[in-house]
Design a protein around this motif. Structure first.
Motif, PDB file in Angstrom:
ATOM      1  N   THR A 109     -56.598  -8.527 -47.208  1.00 44.79           N
ATOM      2  CA  THR A 109     -54.852  -8.320 -48.002  1.00 44.79           C
ATOM      3  C   THR A 109     -54.493  -9.601 -48.332  1.00 44.79           C
ATOM      4  OG1 THR A 109     -55.359 -10.233 -45.708  1.00 44.79           O
ATOM      5  CG2 THR A 109     -54.831  -7.686 -44.679  1.00 44.79           C
ATOM      6  N   THR A 110     -55.657 -10.237 -48.594  1.00 45.80           N
ATOM      7  CA  THR A 110     -56.019 -11.693 -49.882  1.00 45.80           C
ATOM      8  C   THR A 110     -55.911 -11.000 -51.385  1.00 45.80           C
ATOM      9  OG1 THR A 110     -56.608 -12.863 -47.707  1.00 45.80           O
ATOM     10  CG2 THR A 110     -56.080 -13.867 -50.276  1.00 45.80           C
ATOM     11  N   TRP A 111     -56.842 -10.405 -51.049  1.00 48.05           N
ATOM     12  CA  TRP A 111     -57.558  -9.449 -52.723  1.00 48.05           C
ATOM     13  C   TRP A 111     -56.341  -7.970 -53.054  1.00 48.05           C
ATOM     14  CZ3 TRP A 111     -63.696  -9.853 -51.537  1.00 48.05           C
ATOM     15  CH2 TRP A 111     -63.755 -11.058 -51.820  1.00 48.05           C
ATOM     16  N   GLY A 112     -55.997  -7.558 -51.850  1.00 49.34           N
ATOM     17  CA  GLY A 112     -55.452  -6.441 -52.262  1.00 49.34           C
ATOM     18  C   GLY A 112     -54.128  -6.630 -53.112  1.00 49.34           C
ATOM     19  N   GLY A 113     -54.222  -6.344 -54.384  1.00 48.68           N
ATOM     20  CA  GLY A 113     -52.955  -5.874 -55.063  1.00 48.68           C
ATOM     21  C   GLY A 113     -53.067  -7.246 -55.823  1.00 48.68           C
ATOM     22  N   THR A 114     -53.624  -7.806 -55.858  1.00 46.40           N
ATOM     23  CA  THR A 114     -53.757  -9.173 -56.494  1.00 46.40           C
ATOM     24  C   THR A 114     -55.537  -8.969 -57.687  1.00 46.40           C
ATOM     25  OG1 THR A 114     -55.030 -10.694 -55.121  1.00 46.40           O
ATOM     26  CG2 THR A 114     -52.351 -10.557 -54.860  1.00 46.40           C
ATOM     27  N   GLU A 115     -56.415  -9.900 -56.713  1.00 50.15           N
ATOM     28  CA  GLU A 115     -57.456  -9.632 -56.975  1.00 50.15           C
ATOM     29  C   GLU A 115     -57.606  -8.765 -57.933  1.00 50.15           C
ATOM     30  OE1 GLU A 115     -59.400 -12.851 -57.802  1.00 50.15           O
ATOM     31  OE2 GLU A 115     -57.970 -13.959 -57.693  1.00 50.15           O
ATOM     32  N   TYR A 116     -58.128  -7.196 -57.021  1.00 49.74           N
ATOM     33  CA  TYR A 116     -58.151  -6.389 -57.008  1.00 49.74           C
ATOM     34  C   TYR A 116     -57.177  -4.911 -56.907  1.00 49.74           C
ATOM     35  CZ  TYR A 116     -62.808  -8.303 -56.645  1.00 49.74           C
ATOM     36  OH  TYR A 116     -64.000  -9.212 -56.729  1.00 49.74           O
ATOM     37  N   ALA A 117     -57.233  -3.515 -57.232  1.00 56.03           N
ATOM     38  CA  ALA A 117     -55.920  -2.745 -57.046  1.00 56.03           C
ATOM     39  C   ALA A 117     -56.581  -2.282 -55.067  1.00 56.03           C
ATOM     40  CB  ALA A 117     -56.478  -1.374 -57.608  1.00 56.03           C
ATOM     41  N   TRP A 118     -55.590  -1.926 -55.173  1.00 59.60           N
ATOM     42  CA  TRP A 118     -55.231  -1.124 -53.353  1.00 59.60           C
ATOM     43  C   TRP A 118     -56.390  -0.059 -53.403  1.00 59.60           C
ATOM     44  CZ3 TRP A 118     -54.231  -4.130 -49.589  1.00 59.60           C
ATOM     45  CH2 TRP A 118     -53.084  -5.085 -49.943  1.00 59.60           C
ATOM     46  N   GLY A 119     -56.929   0.574 -54.183  1.00 55.30           N
ATOM     47  CA  GLY A 119     -57.942   1.962 -54.283  1.00 55.30           C
ATOM     48  C   GLY A 119     -58.821   1.067 -55.073  1.00 55.30           C
ATOM     49  N   SER A 120     -59.310   0.063 -55.030  1.00 56.70           N
ATOM     50  CA  SER A 120     -61.280  -0.310 -55.692  1.00 56.70           C
ATOM     51  C   SER A 120     -61.193  -0.286 -55.057  1.00 56.70           C
ATOM     52  CB  SER A 120     -60.549  -1.876 -56.140  1.00 56.70           C
ATOM     53  OG  SER A 120     -60.400  -2.537 -55.161  1.00 56.70           O
ATOM     54  N   PRO A 121     -63.037  -0.012 -54.817  1.00 54.21           N
ATOM     55  CA  PRO A 121     -63.553   0.608 -54.012  1.00 54.21           C
ATOM     56  C   PRO A 121     -64.432  -0.725 -53.401  1.00 54.21           C
ATOM     57  CG  PRO A 121     -65.186   1.145 -56.383  1.00 54.21           C
ATOM     58  CD  PRO A 121     -62.537   0.571 -56.248  1.00 54.21           C
ATOM     59  N   VAL A 122     -63.834  -2.135 -53.888  1.00 57.22           N
ATOM     60  CA  VAL A 122     -63.740  -3.271 -53.125  1.00 57.22           C
ATOM     61  C   VAL A 122     -63.301  -3.352 -51.682  1.00 57.22           C
ATOM     62  CG1 VAL A 122     -63.268  -6.279 -53.596  1.00 57.22           C
ATOM     63  CG2 VAL A 122     -64.921  -4.790 -55.450  1.00 57.22           C
ATOM     64  N   ILE A 123     -61.937  -3.245 -52.277  1.00 55.66           N
ATOM     65  CA  ILE A 123     -61.081  -3.034 -51.190  1.00 55.66           C
ATOM     66  C   ILE A 123     -61.301  -2.269 -50.101  1.00 55.66           C
ATOM     67  CG2 ILE A 123     -58.184  -2.550 -50.695  1.00 55.66           C
ATOM     68  CD1 ILE A 123     -59.088  -5.344 -51.959  1.00 55.66           C
ATOM     69  N   VAL A 124     -61.464  -0.729 -51.184  1.00 56.57           N
ATOM     70  CA  VAL A 124     -61.927   0.197 -50.022  1.00 56.57           C
ATOM     71  C   VAL A 124     -62.959  -0.674 -49.197  1.00 56.57           C
ATOM     72  CG1 VAL A 124     -62.559   2.800 -49.151  1.00 56.57           C
ATOM     73  CG2 VAL A 124     -60.614   1.878 -50.953  1.00 56.57           C
ATOM     74  N   GLY A 125     -63.534  -0.596 -49.307  1.00 58.39           N
ATOM     75  CA  GLY A 125     -65.439  -1.153 -48.854  1.00 58.39           C
ATOM     76  C   GLY A 125     -65.228  -1.882 -47.377  1.00 58.39           C
TER      77      GLY A 125
END
Length: 594
Positions: free
Chosen positions: A265-281
């Motif tokens: 919730t902190t990084w989603g849409g800011t540091e990384y895109a919501w569909g990025s591997p980091v957020i999905v992971g």
């Protein structure tokens, strides 16, 4: 003195097998309830009650210490926020700036359920004093930090202690004061929260300007020392003697789950895109860890979060309501100042003061509802009214535009504040009244954790919606004012402009940006209003169960035989009284002197 029967033994004198209500609980030896003392109010001193008597003075001293501790945890982020530009200027590390806040928030969320369980197992006083000490250690180290990496690490130490400060204060109140009497004190904590939100930025700015940023951390030391001394000398709670096995698997799995959710919730849409591997992971890891945690909790003797608490309809419902309150509260305190600065032209300092209608109404309503709950023992109407007012308040705020006056927005904020005032403390009261005293700590920590996770999700979802709406509106021309392309170029890296940057824009671009911000606020608060409907519906199903410590409890106590066959107090079955109430050694635990 007549011989005292040991709680938990049968009339035959044989030690019974552990029941579901008393797993791993050792009887408390050689402890007698304080005589002629109001139930639940003698934990601070065993002196007889009286208007302004020693016991009442001790209770006030303990409450003062608890409020100071609670205020330290609530105030910390508010104070640090205004000092961050100065900190970055001295230590550097702008790229890691967000981690100064994230490390603290994440550590607090992870530590909260652990502190709650530790207090239940080993005694709340020791756990609370330890959490104060850790918080003060983290504060001292943060003030000594020489680079951003050290500051982030020491802020995490602070956060570990802060989790214990919040849940410890709430759980000790649950021990000291029975639910029926607790309403009259709940406004004190609402007032502390309002004071932190209002005064935090101003205090942080003053300290930074006059003493230096390091004192934003050092200021915690004298206040914490006062709380530490007062709690040590005055607070007396019964010692706990329980055979325990720490749920290490549960701690690890819950830590992974909470960490993944907060980072998502902190990084989603800011540091990384919501569909990025980091957020999905992170989403997959969080879901898997939490699912494994729920399974693991059914396999251990002393679970970190006893799932049987959720069999109580009221506890499950107020956990949902607490999540929604956190969602709405953080959205209000984050995006309303932005609207006031960007659209209504308020300064950063004044935007904090302009939140007074929301915070004052929250505090007043909390005080009044608490007093009514104490006087009448009735509370079901309050979460229903709170849920309804929260929906209405958020819906009204979603209608603000560039022509909305400060008076109108203040009235809308007051409606939202009243709704939160009905819900903030009453949900904790219902949660604590829904569980046995042995689970007071985990009940408090679970409710607090739900609110914290609500704040995280509120930040992520409302932030994503706000940013998308602002960018889409400016890309479409910025409304009738035009100048959308110029404004869009100015905020290509962020949906927010500083006051100086906004003033530097051409008039058409500034008006376009203000229109876009208003549209973003509309979308965010309308979404939050729809989400708040969940809290209103949940409140409709809350049952009004009698609050412990009321007249019915006193009548039941008088009706019980005072002596058993051996001349001591009558023994009761090992699994508790037949009416399903708490065992004798679990009733009004704070009425037992240590």
């Amino acid at each position: 003195m007549s011989q005292t029967a040991r709680p938990g033994k049968s009339r035959s004198g044989q030690q019974p097998e552990s029941s579901e209500r008393g797993d791993n609980v050792e009887p408390i030896e050689n402890v007698e309830p304080a005589k002629n003392v109001e139930p639940g109010a003698a934990g601070a001193a065993g002196a007889p009650d009286g208007s302004g008597g020693p016991k009442q003075r001790s209770i006030r001293v303990v409450l003062t210490a608890l409020i100071i501790s609670f205020l330290l945890a609530m105030l910390d982020n508010m104070i640090i926020g205004t000092a961050m530009p100065t900190i970055v200027g001295e230590l550097g590390g702008m790229a890691h700036l967000s981690w100064v806040v994230t490390a603290y928030t994440l550590a607090t969320a992870v530590a909260t359920p652990v502190w709650g369980k530790v207090g239940d197992l080993y005694g709340r006083k020791g756990a609370f004093l330890t959490s104060i000490a850790i918080f003060l250690l983290g504060s001292a180290l943060s003030g000594l930090a020489q680079d951003m990496a050290q500051l982030i690490a020491f802020r995490a130490v602070q956060g570990l202690g802060a989790g214990g400060l919040i849940v410890g204060a709430l759980a000790i109140i649950g021990d000291l004061i029975p639910p029926r009497e607790r309403g009259r004190y709940q406004g004190m904590f609402a007032s502390a929260m309002a004071a932190a939100m209002i005064g935090g930025p101003a205090v942080g700015g003053f300290i930074t300007d006059h003493w230096g940023w390091r004192w934003t951390f050092y200021i915690n030391l004298p206040l914490g020392a006062v709380a530490l001394t007062m709690v040590t000398l005055v607070l007396h709670l019964p010692k706990r003697e329980r055979r325990v096995s720490i749920d290490y698997v549960g701690v690890v799995l819950l830590t992974i789950g909470i960490t993944s959710v907060v980072l998502l919730t902190t990084w989603g849409g800011t540091e990384y895109a919501w569909g990025s591997p980091v957020i999905v992971g992170l989403a997959v890891a969080g879901a898997a860890a939490l699912a494994a945690f729920l399974y693991a909790e059914t396999r251990v003797a002393e679970p970190l979060v006893p799932l049987h608490m959720f069999r109580s309809r009221n506890f499950a419902l107020v956990s949902v309501i607490g999540f929604v309150v956190g969602f709405a509260m953080f959205g209000g305190t984050l995006y309303l100042p932005l609207f006031q600065q960007a659209v209504q032209g308020a300064s950063a300092t004044n935007s904090g003061l302009l939140l007074l209608p929301m915070l004052l109404s929250m505090m007043i309503v909390s005080l009044v509802s608490g007093r009514i709950t104490t006087d009448t023992g009735r509370y079901r109407a309050f979460p229903i009214a709170g849920g309804a007012l929260m929906v209405v308040g958020l819906a009204l705020l979603s209608q603000m535009d560039t022509g909305t006056s400060r008076l109108t927005s203040g009235l809308f904020m007051a409606v939202l504040g009243a709704g939160m005032g009905f819900l903030m403390q009453i949900t904790m009261l219902i949660a604590q009244n829904s569980v046995e005293p042995r689970d007071m700590g985990v009940a408090s920590s679970t409710t607090t954790l739900c609110r914290t996770l609500g704040m995280s999700f509120g930040t992520a979802l409302m932030g994503a919606l706000f940013t998308r709406e602002v960018e889409a509106t400016m890309a479409g021309g910025g409304g009738d004012a035009g100048g959308g392309e110029v404004a869009a170029g100015a905020v290509s890296e962020s949906a927010q402009l500083t006051a100086d940057a906004l003033a530097a824009l051409p008039a058409a671009a500034r008006e376009a940006y203000q229109f876009a911000v208003a549209e973003g606020i509309n979308a965010s608060f309308l979404f939050a209003a729809g989400f708040a409907v969940v809290a209103f519906v949940a409140a409709l199903f809350v049952r009004e169960e009698p609050l412990r410590g009321g007249p019915s409890d006193a009548e039941a106590a008088r009706a019980q035989p005072t002596e058993g066959p051996t001349g001591g107090p009558a023994a009761e079955p090992a699994d508790g009284p037949a009416d399903g109430g708490p065992r004798r050694d679990e009733r009004s635990p704070a009425s037992l002197s240590s």
